[in-house]
Design a protein around this motif. Structure first.
Motif, short mmCIF file in Angstrom:
data_model
loop_
_atom_site.label_atom_id
_atom_site.label_comp_id
_atom_site.label_asym_id
_atom_site.label_seq_id
_atom_site.Cartn_x
_atom_site.Cartn_y
_atom_site.Cartn_z
N SER A 5 0.93 -1.04 0.05
CA SER A 5 -0.08 -0.07 0.10
C SER A 5 0.85 0.94 -0.12
CB SER A 5 -1.02 -0.16 1.28
OG SER A 5 -1.69 1.18 1.22
N LEU A 6 0.42 2.32 -0.67
CA LEU A 6 1.17 3.57 -0.74
C LEU A 6 0.89 4.33 0.42
CD1 LEU A 6 0.14 4.78 -4.25
CD2 LEU A 6 2.10 3.73 -3.57
N ASP A 7 0.18 3.93 1.57
CA ASP A 7 -0.20 4.76 2.76
C ASP A 7 0.27 4.03 3.96
OD1 ASP A 7 -0.77 7.29 2.45
OD2 ASP A 7 -2.77 7.08 2.94
N ASP A 8 1.05 3.20 3.96
CA ASP A 8 1.72 2.37 4.96
C ASP A 8 2.81 3.33 5.81
OD1 ASP A 8 -0.34 0.56 4.60
OD2 ASP A 8 1.00 -0.80 3.88
N TYR A 9 2.33 4.06 7.00
CA TYR A 9 3.37 4.59 7.58
C TYR A 9 3.00 4.47 9.09
CZ TYR A 9 4.95 7.56 3.69
OH TYR A 9 5.65 7.96 2.53
N GLU A 10 4.13 4.51 9.93
CA GLU A 10 4.00 4.28 11.46
C GLU A 10 4.82 5.27 12.12
OE1 GLU A 10 5.82 0.57 12.30
OE2 GLU A 10 7.87 1.34 12.13
N ASP A 11 4.17 5.63 13.22
CA ASP A 11 4.88 6.77 13.86
C ASP A 11 6.44 6.54 14.61
OD1 ASP A 11 2.45 7.81 13.61
OD2 ASP A 11 1.78 7.98 15.89
N HIS A 12 7.26 7.50 14.00
CA HIS A 12 8.64 7.34 14.38
C HIS A 12 8.91 7.89 15.55
CE1 HIS A 12 12.98 6.81 13.87
NE2 HIS A 12 12.88 8.02 13.88
N ILE A 13 8.57 9.34 15.62
CA ILE A 13 8.83 10.07 16.78
C ILE A 13 8.16 11.46 16.80
CG2 ILE A 13 10.82 11.51 15.97
CD1 ILE A 13 12.23 10.83 18.63
N LYS A 14 7.69 11.90 18.33
CA LYS A 14 6.98 13.04 18.16
C LYS A 14 8.10 14.18 18.81
CE LYS A 14 2.67 10.77 19.24
NZ LYS A 14 1.42 11.17 19.12
N LEU A 15 7.93 15.39 18.18
CA LEU A 15 8.86 16.50 18.37
C LEU A 15 7.99 17.77 18.45
CD1 LEU A 15 11.30 15.85 15.39
CD2 LEU A 15 11.61 15.10 17.84
N TRP A 16 8.69 18.62 19.21
CA TRP A 16 8.32 20.00 19.37
C TRP A 16 8.82 20.86 18.30
CZ3 TRP A 16 4.32 21.07 22.35
CH2 TRP A 16 3.87 20.46 23.41
N SER A 17 8.30 21.75 17.62
CA SER A 17 8.69 22.24 16.44
C SER A 17 7.88 23.70 16.51
CB SER A 17 8.55 21.66 15.28
OG SER A 17 7.07 21.57 14.89
N GLU A 18 8.59 24.61 15.68
CA GLU A 18 7.68 25.58 15.35
C GLU A 18 7.37 25.71 13.68
OE1 GLU A 18 8.54 30.57 14.23
OE2 GLU A 18 10.35 29.31 15.23
N ALA A 19 6.13 25.68 13.42
CA ALA A 19 5.62 25.78 12.14
C ALA A 19 5.61 27.01 11.29
CB ALA A 19 4.35 24.86 12.06
N ARG A 20 5.91 27.06 10.37
CA ARG A 20 6.11 28.45 9.66
C ARG A 20 5.35 28.21 8.26
NH1 ARG A 20 12.11 30.28 9.35
NH2 ARG A 20 12.69 30.15 11.54
N PHE A 21 4.07 28.51 8.04
CA PHE A 21 3.66 28.44 6.81
C PHE A 21 4.11 29.55 5.83
CE2 PHE A 21 1.09 25.95 9.53
CZ PHE A 21 0.75 24.96 8.70
#
Length: 111
Positions: free
Chosen positions: A28-44
């Motif tokens: 499947s093209l959508d088989d992903y698993e969580d690797h790590i959770k991080l704190w970030s700054e999101a800049r759009f």
């Protein structure tokens, strides 16, 4: 003092997901698993930066600033606020290797 050394700038929680390796003949093209959770700054990107990126044929929609890590790869993806972002590039933000900038674009499905 670097602007990103302030802990309150990294206030957005993102999840880095990695692709699941399958031994099945049809993957499947959508088989992903969580690797790590991080704190970030999101800049759009918006305004001039957004149009300059599009003119240069770069798909970057958002930049995530995270603390420096060595286990991130461009084959992974970012999940932020229940939206998936394909990683386009990972670059160091400064010479001291304190922070990384993850350039990404939103994955949009045509259904």
């Amino acid at each position: 003092m670097n602007l990103y050394q302030q802990p309150y700038n990294l206030r957005n929680r993102i999840t880095i997901q990695k692709k699941v390796e399958s031994t099945e003949p049809f993957q499947s093209l959508d088989d992903y698993e969580d690797h790590i959770k991080l704190w970030s700054e999101a800049r759009f990107l918006r305004g001039r930066n957004f149009y300059n990126a599009r003119a240069a044929n770069v798909k970057t929609d958002v930049e995530f600033v995270v603390r420096y890590r060595t286990d991130l790869k461009e084959t992974m993806r970012v999940m932020y606020k229940n939206r998936n972002y394909e990683i386009e590039g990972i670059i160091p933000l400064d010479n001291s290797n304190s922070f990384l900038m993850i350039k990404a674009y939103e994955i949009k499905y045509d259904m």
